[in-house]
Design an enzyme around this catalytic site. Structure first.
Site, PDB file in Angstrom:
ATOM      1  N   TYR A 151       0.824  -1.208   0.000  1.00  0.00           N
ATOM      2  CA  TYR A 151       0.000   0.000   0.000  1.00  0.00           C
ATOM      3  C   TYR A 151       0.863   1.265   0.000  1.00  0.00           C
ATOM      4  O   TYR A 151       0.611   2.200  -0.766  1.00  0.00           O
ATOM      5  CB  TYR A 151      -0.911  -0.029   1.231  1.00  0.00           C
ATOM      6  CG  TYR A 151      -1.917   1.095   1.324  1.00  0.00           C
ATOM      7  CD1 TYR A 151      -3.102   1.058   0.602  1.00  0.00           C
ATOM      8  CD2 TYR A 151      -1.694   2.179   2.176  1.00  0.00           C
ATOM      9  CE1 TYR A 151      -4.041   2.075   0.713  1.00  0.00           C
ATOM     10  CE2 TYR A 151      -2.625   3.192   2.296  1.00  0.00           C
ATOM     11  CZ  TYR A 151      -3.796   3.141   1.566  1.00  0.00           C
ATOM     12  OH  TYR A 151      -4.716   4.152   1.667  1.00  0.00           O
ATOM     13  N   LYS A 155       0.932   4.062  -2.968  1.00  0.00           N
ATOM     14  CA  LYS A 155       0.578   5.455  -2.720  1.00  0.00           C
ATOM     15  C   LYS A 155       1.740   6.404  -3.047  1.00  0.00           C
ATOM     16  O   LYS A 155       1.526   7.529  -3.506  1.00  0.00           O
ATOM     17  CB  LYS A 155       0.128   5.630  -1.270  1.00  0.00           C
ATOM     18  CG  LYS A 155      -1.207   4.962  -0.957  1.00  0.00           C
ATOM     19  CD  LYS A 155      -2.317   5.428  -1.878  1.00  0.00           C
ATOM     20  CE  LYS A 155      -3.690   5.008  -1.399  1.00  0.00           C
ATOM     21  NZ  LYS A 155      -4.764   5.424  -2.351  1.00  0.00           N
TER      22      LYS A 155
END
Length: 250
Positions: A151, A155
């Site tokens: 993640y 991002k």
């Protein structure tokens, strides 16, 4: 400057930040396509009930053919899209030694591949209009977060994509910016609390104690910044990563 009605696409619009963003963009006079892998009908119905124009479409944003057909349907039914909010996202949290290749690929595909495919498919409509807004949802996790190698990397990658799109598309009247939420009360945050075995209220209270503003974020905090970046007045804001986190994060 007065608000001009546009056609906006919001991915991941079935709930949370995406649903709130879709409603806010519609309240500003835009027609909104609420796109999600799940059913976003509730979001679209809330918009139409309030007098707005909306369309709910199911789409896996990591699938090239689905993205192409979805954008085509939006163009035919609402008009050419010139606002794109790449909000779709999933989590597959785990420590590195427990993280599977499928965990890694699933997160990369939705966040990064999805934003790439949606941006590529809509940019031609924006170029033709001589106006466009692309807003990518990053996160404070882009700076690194335990248990989120996939993640956090996705991002951070969205920030690089954002800055590159700003450079490539700026001359066509298209801006690209990223919004990076901090701790925000969404279903995804609840899943994180559940993963580490902490009561959600205790989790958010502990987080609030570390935030200068003294509270955790709400979806409408994030949607407000997105709506500004999607509007007429944000035309000279380009290639920026805006942390909406209740305090300094960079």
């Amino acid at each position: 400057m007065s608000q001009t009605s546009r056609v906006a696409i919001v991915t991941g619009a079935a709930r949370g930040i995406g649903a709130e963003t879709a409603r806010r963009l519609a309240a500003n006079g835009n027609a909104v396509a609420a796109v999600d892998r799940a059913d976003a009908t509730e979001t679209a119905e809330a918009i139409t009930a309030a007098g707005g124009s909306a369309l709910a479409l199911e789409c896996d944003v990591s699938d090239e053919d689905q993205v192409r057909s979805t954008v085509q349907k939006i163009t035919e039914q609402l008009g050419a899209p010139t606002i794109l909010v790449n909000n779709a996202g999933i989590i597959r949290d785990n420590l590195l030694f427990k993280m599977t290749v499928d965990d890694w690929d699933a997160v990369m595909n939705v966040h990064l591949r999805g934003a790439f495919l949606m941006s590529r498919e809509t940019q031609s409509h924006m170029r033709e209009a001589g106006w466009g807004r692309i807003i990518n949802l990053s996160s404070t996790s882009a700076q690194g977060n335990r248990g989120q190698a996939n993640y956090s990397t996705a991002k951070a990658g969205l920030q690089g994509l954002t800055k590159t799109l700003a450079i490539e598309l700026g001359k066509y009247g298209i801006t690209a910016n990223a919004v990076a939420p901090g701790t925000t009360e969404t279903d995804m945050l609840k899943a994180t609390a559940e993963r580490i075995g902490v009561d959600f209220q205790d989790f958010t209270s502990a987080a609030a104690g570390q935030i200068p503003a003294g509270r955790t974020g709400k979806p409408d905090d994030i949607a407000a910044t997105i709506a500004f970046l999607a509007g007429e007045d944000a035309g000279f804001v380009n290639g920026q990563v805006i942390y909406v986190a209740g305090g300094p994060k960079d």
